[in-house]
Write an enzyme that holds these catalytic residues in place. Structure first.
Site, PDB file in Angstrom:
ATOM      1  CB  SER A 191      -0.890   0.002   1.240  1.00  0.00           C
ATOM      2  OG  SER A 191      -0.073   0.211   2.384  1.00  0.00           O
ATOM      3  CE  LYS A 192      -0.194   8.477  -0.839  1.00  0.00           C
ATOM      4  NZ  LYS A 192      -1.221   9.488  -0.781  1.00  0.00           N
ATOM      5  NE  ARG A 193      -0.335   3.350   7.499  1.00  0.00           N
ATOM      6  CZ  ARG A 193       0.636   3.859   8.256  1.00  0.00           C
ATOM      7  NH1 ARG A 193       1.042   5.105   8.090  1.00  0.00           N
ATOM      8  NH2 ARG A 193       1.208   3.113   9.180  1.00  0.00           N
TER       9      ARG A 193
END
Ligand code: GLU
Length: 508
Positions: free
Chosen positions: A268-270
């Protein structure tokens, strides 16, 4: 004659392309080119609420940067070069086309009108939840709901004539065992009783993803649908839609997810924010892309190709051409592919080593200017020598600064630990004499300087470390860097002597 291979990459312009999306595009591209086929870009923008300005241009730029040539697609950049006889390639521009297909299915008894308001459906959902059940719009409930199956034909006519809001839903047949085929996963059996009656056509006059996707794949003569695993649950519906229309379905291949570097779940972006690595090919707002982080497109393409595919050999480095030659769906994995940020750097390192130095200079000059190095210190021959001395240890062009700043600026600080170890009471005195030795060296070439300093060392019965360590500290500020006499000769006699003087003062 076998049909010409035609694949499509069909992103929704809802934001920047995630690196997983680039991988999907790449596998499509490789497959198409391997088989002499076409790589089509189709923009799936039927969900107007999720449309993001600039996303389509971003997608096209990202594919271009990676070196994937689009054979057919929208004219995103206003050039007439793209196109093709299957357009338009933006679903919003095809909107008038879909309704007739939805109606065809209603007529054939494969779909029906549903008038349920969103509020009513919410109410049913809550009601079910309270009883610990899940509300599914299918054979369980459909006859209790507001649709053309539960109403009298006349009532349906009246509702439609009055312009009442409605959707068109697929009528999932009961008690069938569907045999679905996937090139990567093999046969999958699905019981139709667990499926819901998906909406095909929305009340806003737009098709849903499912209908538009199938209609377009059919009309665009797509032979292979290669897409992410997240679409596998839609396969049963898509399979049934092809059957309902009486069309031959394409071959389907669902690619494995790209997983987080550690732990469970998809990348994910995180994860990127936490781990300090990009998840987008190009920068998007405040998120840095691979391009801006200094990755070469060849490296990105190479590491993406090996996320979920293997060549069956130990080979790790592949050009696009080699990938096209080696690629096949038979070696795409079923299981998720773990993303390894260190490996992406390793790939960039490999490509950096293989680049001609001249090709690295423009980017290096940008780095130098950003560090305030004036143009007269950026002369090509000088930079070429510097880069050849330091590039072996670099992953990115931006690393050149960390590895070679002392070629351009005199050190302001000296590695404390090294100073404590190297700087002895008699060091300054020796260095003063070494300065004189250097001053007398003519011409000031690496070999001559080395000979002279070493002579000083042996003549005085010193160990090499006694002089070489402190001398390096004076010039570099640390004990790192390539051959010291190369550095001295490159920065020149005056600067070398000046740096020794400065260090003696600062470290006194
Ligand atoms: N529009 C879908 C997406 O955004 C396409 C899925 C497919 O390839 O069928 O991923």
């Amino acid at each position: 004659m076998a049909k010409k291979v035609r694949v499509r990459f069909a992103p929704s312009p809802t934001g920047p392309l995630h690196i997983g999306g680039v991988r999907t595009a790449l596998f499509n591209y490789l497959f198409a080119k391997k088989h002499g086929g076409d790589f089509v870009l189709r923009i799936e923008d039927t969900d107007q609420n999720r449309y993001v300005e600039g996303a389509e241009a971003y997608i096209v730029d990202a594919l271009e940067w990676c070196g994937m040539v689009i054979d057919e697609g929208p004219n995103t950049k206003g050039s007439a070069a793209l196109g093709g006889s299957y357009g338009p390639y933006r679903q919003s521009e095809r909107r008038d086309l879909y309704r007739q297909y939805a109606l065809e299915l209603v007529e054939k008894g494969h779909a029906y009108y549903a008038f349920d308001t969103p509020e009513r459906l919410d109410h049913h959902r809550k009601n079910h939840e309270e009883k610990g059940k899940t509300f599914i719009y299918n054979w369980h409930n459909r006859l209790k709901l507001d649709n053309s199956l539960s109403m009298l034909p006349q009532e349906v006519e009246e509702r439609l004539a009055s312009g009442a809001d409605h959707v068109i839903r697929f009528l999932t047949p009961p008690d069938q065992k569907l045999q679905l085929e996937d090139s990567i996963r093999g046969s999958i059996e699905i019981d139709t009783n667990v499926l819901d009656d998906k909406v095909l056509f929305k009340s806003d006059g737009m098709p849903t993803y499912h209908l538009a996707n199938i209609v377009d794949d059919h009309l665009m003569d797509i032979t292979h649908v290669i897409r992410g695993e997240e679409w596998l649950p839609s396969l049963a519906l898509h399979h049934q839609l092809y059957a309902a229309f009486g069309w031959t379905p394409p071959t389907f291949a669902h690619l494995p997810l790209i997983m987080k570097p550690t732990g469970k779940g998809k990348l994910s972006k995180r994860d990127g924010e936490k781990g300090g690595f990009p998840v987008f090919p190009l920068s998007w707002k405040e998120s840095q892309g691979y391009r801006e982080a200094g990755y070469f497109p060849e490296a990105v393409v190479n590491f993406l190709a090996l996320l979920g595919w293997n060549p069956g050999t130990e080979q790790e480095l592949f050009s696009m051409e080699e990938l096209i030659g080696a690629f096949g769906l038979d070696r795409v994995h079923k299981g998720g592919a773990r993303f390894d940020p260190d490996k992406t750097k390793w790939y960039n390192h490999q490509y950096l080593q293989r680049k001609k130095t001249a090709a690295l200079l423009p980017a290096f000059q940008e780095v130098l200017s950003a560090h305030g190095v004036p143009a007269e210190k950026q002369e090509t021959a000088f930079l070429t020598t510097v880069v050849d001395l330091i590039k072996e240890r670099a992953n990115f062009v931006s690393d050149f600064w960390e590895l070679g700043h002392y070629f351009f600026v005199s050190p302001e600080a000296y590695n404390d630990k090294a100073v404590k170890k190297q700087w002895k009471p008699d060091t300054a005195e020796h260095l003063r004499k070494v300065s004189e030795v250097l001053r007398a060296t003519e011409p000031f070439a690496p070999e001559a300087a080395e000979r002279a300093v070493k002579e000083y060392i042996t003549d005085n019965g010193l160990s090499f470390g006694k002089i070489m360590g402190p001398l390096r500290l004076c010039v570099v500020g640390d004990l790192k860097g390539p051959h010291l006499f190369h550095i001295l000769s490159l920065i020149g006699k005056e600067e070398s002597v000046a740096r020794i003087g400065k260090a003696m003062e600062k470290l006194a």
